[in-house]
Motif scaffolding. Structure first.
Motif, PDB file in Angstrom:
ATOM      1  N   ASP A 151      -2.652  -4.883  -4.527  1.00 23.91           N
ATOM      2  CA  ASP A 151      -3.037  -5.240  -3.168  1.00 23.91           C
ATOM      3  C   ASP A 151      -2.743  -6.721  -2.993  1.00 23.91           C
ATOM      4  O   ASP A 151      -2.579  -7.452  -3.975  1.00 23.91           O
ATOM      5  N   ARG A 207      -0.255   1.134 -11.835  1.00 21.09           N
ATOM      6  CA  ARG A 207      -1.532   0.566 -11.382  1.00 21.09           C
ATOM      7  C   ARG A 207      -1.371   0.093  -9.948  1.00 21.09           C
ATOM      8  O   ARG A 207      -0.403  -0.604  -9.631  1.00 21.09           O
ATOM      9  N   PRO A 208      -2.301   0.448  -9.066  1.00 20.53           N
ATOM     10  CA  PRO A 208      -2.187   0.013  -7.667  1.00 20.53           C
ATOM     11  C   PRO A 208      -2.346  -1.494  -7.539  1.00 20.53           C
ATOM     12  O   PRO A 208      -3.022  -2.134  -8.339  1.00 20.53           O
ATOM     13  N   LEU A 211       0.827  -1.207   0.000  1.00 21.26           N
ATOM     14  CA  LEU A 211       0.000   0.000   0.000  1.00 21.26           C
ATOM     15  C   LEU A 211       0.861   1.257   0.000  1.00 21.26           C
ATOM     16  O   LEU A 211       0.534   2.246  -0.677  1.00 21.26           O
ATOM     17  N   GLU A 226       3.799   1.520  -1.328  1.00 20.20           N
ATOM     18  CA  GLU A 226       4.330   1.652  -2.688  1.00 20.20           C
ATOM     19  C   GLU A 226       3.273   2.260  -3.616  1.00 20.20           C
ATOM     20  O   GLU A 226       3.609   3.046  -4.502  1.00 20.20           O
ATOM     21  N   ASN A 227       2.010   1.893  -3.411  1.00 21.94           N
ATOM     22  CA  ASN A 227       0.930   2.500  -4.203  1.00 21.94           C
ATOM     23  C   ASN A 227       0.885   4.008  -3.997  1.00 21.94           C
ATOM     24  O   ASN A 227       0.780   4.780  -4.949  1.00 21.94           O
ATOM     25  N   VAL A 277      -3.916   5.152  -9.343  1.00 19.74           N
ATOM     26  CA  VAL A 277      -3.915   5.248  -7.880  1.00 19.74           C
ATOM     27  C   VAL A 277      -4.892   6.324  -7.431  1.00 19.74           C
ATOM     28  O   VAL A 277      -4.823   7.469  -7.867  1.00 19.74           O
ATOM     29  N   ASN A 325       3.828   5.867  -5.548  1.00 17.30           N
ATOM     30  CA  ASN A 325       3.782   5.941  -7.009  1.00 17.30           C
ATOM     31  C   ASN A 325       2.512   6.610  -7.524  1.00 17.30           C
ATOM     32  O   ASN A 325       2.138   6.413  -8.687  1.00 17.30           O
ATOM     33  N   GLU A 330      -6.453   4.522  -1.143  1.00 17.25           N
ATOM     34  CA  GLU A 330      -5.232   3.919  -0.602  1.00 17.25           C
ATOM     35  C   GLU A 330      -5.034   4.292   0.861  1.00 17.25           C
ATOM     36  O   GLU A 330      -4.644   3.447   1.674  1.00 17.25           O
ATOM     37  N   ASN A 374      -2.157   6.677 -14.715  1.00 18.81           N
ATOM     38  CA  ASN A 374      -1.998   6.248 -13.322  1.00 18.81           C
ATOM     39  C   ASN A 374      -3.370   5.926 -12.728  1.00 18.81           C
ATOM     40  O   ASN A 374      -4.302   6.712 -12.849  1.00 18.81           O
TER      41      ASN A 374
END
Length: 133
Positions: free
Chosen positions: A46, A43-44, A30, A32-33, A95, A36, A100, A93
């Motif tokens: 999980d 792309r996120p 999370l 890292e999401n 995210v 970025n 998040e 992107n």
């Protein structure tokens, strides 16, 4: 105390330990999401939750009332389907910072709960073998 009771406690403690490790790994994914959030095309991701209630885990849930959450993790009368993610920025992107951060907060809360239960379980085991308090 019978060996069966200690075995059940050990399985529960192992399940809590597994869950805490999963929460630690999920926190990394999370974060890292979030890190970025401005990276083009990112792309996120999980992590899938560890299975609880399987034959291999030795721990299972029992539904004692129709209004309680069932062993499958679904609540009766509630739609558990998640809305599809369709928000993507012009640079590709995907995210959503709000989503998040909600996941991060929930993950932290869930980790604290598992850690607290683990700590209480260790205390109870110490009392059971005569080394507590």
């Amino acid at each position: 105390m019978s060996g069966n009771a200690l075995g059940t406690g050990g399985n529960l403690m192992q399940a809590l330990k597994t869950r805490m490790h999963w929460h630690q790994s999920r926190q990394k994914v999370l974060s890292e999401n979030v890190a970025n959030a401005d990276s083009p095309g990112f792309r996120p991701m999980d992590l899938k939750a560890p299975a609880v209630g399987t034959a291999s885990s030795g721990v299972s849930l029992a539904q004692t009332s129709a209004g309680h959450m069932g062993p499958s993790g679904q609540r009766n009368g509630f739609d558990t389907a998640k809305a599809p993610r369709f928000e993507v920025t012009p640079n590709g992107n995907g995210v959503n910072l709000e989503d998040e951060m909600m996941k991060v907060a929930q993950n932290q809360s869930d980790y604290q709960l598992a850690a607290s239960l683990y700590s209480k379980g260790l205390g109870l085991m110490k009392i059971a073998i005569g080394k507590g308090r």
